[in-house]
Design a protein around this motif. Sequence first.
Motif, PDB file in Angstrom:
ATOM      1  N   ALA A  33       1.197  -1.251  -0.099  1.00  0.00           N
ATOM      2  CA  ALA A  33       0.296   0.192  -0.200  1.00  0.00           C
ATOM      3  C   ALA A  33       0.782   1.092  -0.142  1.00  0.00           C
ATOM      4  CB  ALA A  33      -1.106   0.061   1.143  1.00  0.00           C
ATOM      5  N   HIS A  34       0.472   2.506  -0.808  1.00  0.00           N
ATOM      6  CA  HIS A  34       1.111   3.645  -0.249  1.00  0.00           C
ATOM      7  C   HIS A  34       1.208   4.514   1.464  1.00  0.00           C
ATOM      8  CE1 HIS A  34       0.050   3.765  -4.439  1.00  0.00           C
ATOM      9  NE2 HIS A  34      -1.352   3.816  -4.709  1.00  0.00           N
ATOM     10  N   GLN A  35       2.548   4.355   1.966  1.00  0.00           N
ATOM     11  CA  GLN A  35       2.162   5.348   3.185  1.00  0.00           C
ATOM     12  C   GLN A  35       2.433   6.842   2.919  1.00  0.00           C
ATOM     13  OE1 GLN A  35       5.389   3.869   5.345  1.00  0.00           O
ATOM     14  NE2 GLN A  35       4.860   4.417   7.007  1.00  0.00           N
ATOM     15  N   TRP A  62       5.306  11.176   1.448  1.00  0.00           N
ATOM     16  CA  TRP A  62       3.963  10.365   0.426  1.00  0.00           C
ATOM     17  C   TRP A  62       5.688   9.030   0.016  1.00  0.00           C
ATOM     18  CZ3 TRP A  62      -1.355   8.919  -0.548  1.00  0.00           C
ATOM     19  CH2 TRP A  62      -1.421   8.221  -0.977  1.00  0.00           C
ATOM     20  N   VAL A  63       5.106   8.060   0.564  1.00  0.00           N
ATOM     21  CA  VAL A  63       6.204   7.005   0.015  1.00  0.00           C
ATOM     22  C   VAL A  63       4.986   5.548  -0.962  1.00  0.00           C
ATOM     23  CG1 VAL A  63       7.295   5.098   0.365  1.00  0.00           C
ATOM     24  CG2 VAL A  63       7.648   6.939   2.273  1.00  0.00           C
ATOM     25  N   SER A  81       0.421   7.122  10.723  1.00  0.00           N
ATOM     26  CA  SER A  81       0.698   7.154   9.182  1.00  0.00           C
ATOM     27  C   SER A  81      -0.095   6.392   8.300  1.00  0.00           C
ATOM     28  CB  SER A  81       1.601   6.350   9.167  1.00  0.00           C
ATOM     29  OG  SER A  81       3.089   6.800   8.919  1.00  0.00           O
ATOM     30  N   PRO A  82      -0.956   6.979   8.129  1.00  0.00           N
ATOM     31  CA  PRO A  82      -2.219   6.307   7.035  1.00  0.00           C
ATOM     32  C   PRO A  82      -1.239   5.753   5.723  1.00  0.00           C
ATOM     33  CG  PRO A  82      -2.409   8.921   7.044  1.00  0.00           C
ATOM     34  CD  PRO A  82      -0.994   8.753   7.736  1.00  0.00           C
ATOM     35  N   TYR A  83      -2.141   4.173   5.269  1.00  0.00           N
ATOM     36  CA  TYR A  83      -2.059   3.514   4.661  1.00  0.00           C
ATOM     37  C   TYR A  83      -2.594   3.580   3.590  1.00  0.00           C
ATOM     38  CZ  TYR A  83       2.148   2.207   7.982  1.00  0.00           C
ATOM     39  OH  TYR A  83       3.102   2.283   8.413  1.00  0.00           O
ATOM     40  N   PHE A  84      -2.463   3.781   2.086  1.00  0.00           N
ATOM     41  CA  PHE A  84      -3.407   3.745   1.260  1.00  0.00           C
ATOM     42  C   PHE A  84      -3.758   3.085   0.043  1.00  0.00           C
ATOM     43  CE2 PHE A  84      -2.534   8.075   3.181  1.00  0.00           C
ATOM     44  CZ  PHE A  84      -4.007   8.646   2.802  1.00  0.00           C
ATOM     45  N   ALA A  97       4.653   8.632  -8.656  1.00  0.00           N
ATOM     46  CA  ALA A  97       5.520   7.717  -8.202  1.00  0.00           C
ATOM     47  C   ALA A  97       6.969   7.164  -7.831  1.00  0.00           C
ATOM     48  CB  ALA A  97       6.147   7.249  -9.471  1.00  0.00           C
ATOM     49  N   GLU A  98       7.448   8.370  -7.293  1.00  0.00           N
ATOM     50  CA  GLU A  98       8.232   8.987  -6.803  1.00  0.00           C
ATOM     51  C   GLU A  98       7.493   9.155  -4.521  1.00  0.00           C
ATOM     52  OE1 GLU A  98      11.450   8.241  -7.415  1.00  0.00           O
ATOM     53  OE2 GLU A  98      10.371   7.970  -9.883  1.00  0.00           O
ATOM     54  N   PRO A  99       8.483   9.739  -3.863  1.00  0.00           N
ATOM     55  CA  PRO A  99       7.927  10.176  -2.567  1.00  0.00           C
ATOM     56  C   PRO A  99       8.129  11.363  -2.195  1.00  0.00           C
ATOM     57  CG  PRO A  99      10.041   8.566  -2.253  1.00  0.00           C
ATOM     58  CD  PRO A  99       9.367   9.160  -3.715  1.00  0.00           C
TER      59      PRO A  99
END
Length: 254
Positions: A33-35, A62-63, A81-84, A97-99
């Motif tokens: 997931a995105h973090q 955003w990772v 931290s929210p995970y998406f 696509a990048e942090p």
Amino acid sequence: MWDAPYDGVPGAVVVGDFALTGGEWFPPHRHSAHQLVWSRRGVGSVRVGDETWFLPRTLALWVPAGVVHATGAVDPSWNRSPYFLPERCPAAISAWAEPTVVAVTPLLAALIDHLADAALPTEQRIRAEAVVFDLLRPLSTVAIPLPMPRDARAGQVAAALIDDPADGRTLAQWGALTGASARTLRRVFLAETGLSFGRWRTHARLRAAMPVLAAGQPVAAAARRAGYGTASAFVAAFHRTVGAPPGTYFARDR
């Protein structure tokens, strides 16, 4: 790979809480997931390759899913931290696509706290998530890369400057110490790090100053730690490299 428990989640977001002591790091890892790496309290840090971000509570990183990263803390921190879930995110968000650094406004912080409630009714959760997506706005601030040279002589110089960023010796003086000419060291730094020696040393100095600023100490103290003769010279270098002056980057409220 580590992942939050997504089973049964009605929306797109799972919020994870964890504490870190000052100087503690989670080893490199990645998520499906995105973090959004955010420190609810304290100053966190994230390392991706040679780049490191320092994150007061007004900033988050955003990772994207699948990106290997390490998460740490400058001081004792509480990370919320929210995970998406990528398949439930708007296409424009999942396309990052990048942090990416984002601003954490008081409203975004309140919404993350709201979504941390596991008992939140589904309808309320979906509405809150929609506003969160609207509030994720990239900032122009950047990380401070500090790649290390492979050459043993240049590596000796780099290690010494990381240990004491205020060391003002010239390349000729370093050359006399390491057995390489100033021209050779200059060429090696550029070839192996992608940075000129002067720019590499600036990055090392700014990285050393970040924890000082994060602790709330005056800019003058950070400038001394980094080896700058004046606070104004330090502020100019910080702004030029990071994209914002220290007072803005570490603002208590944005």
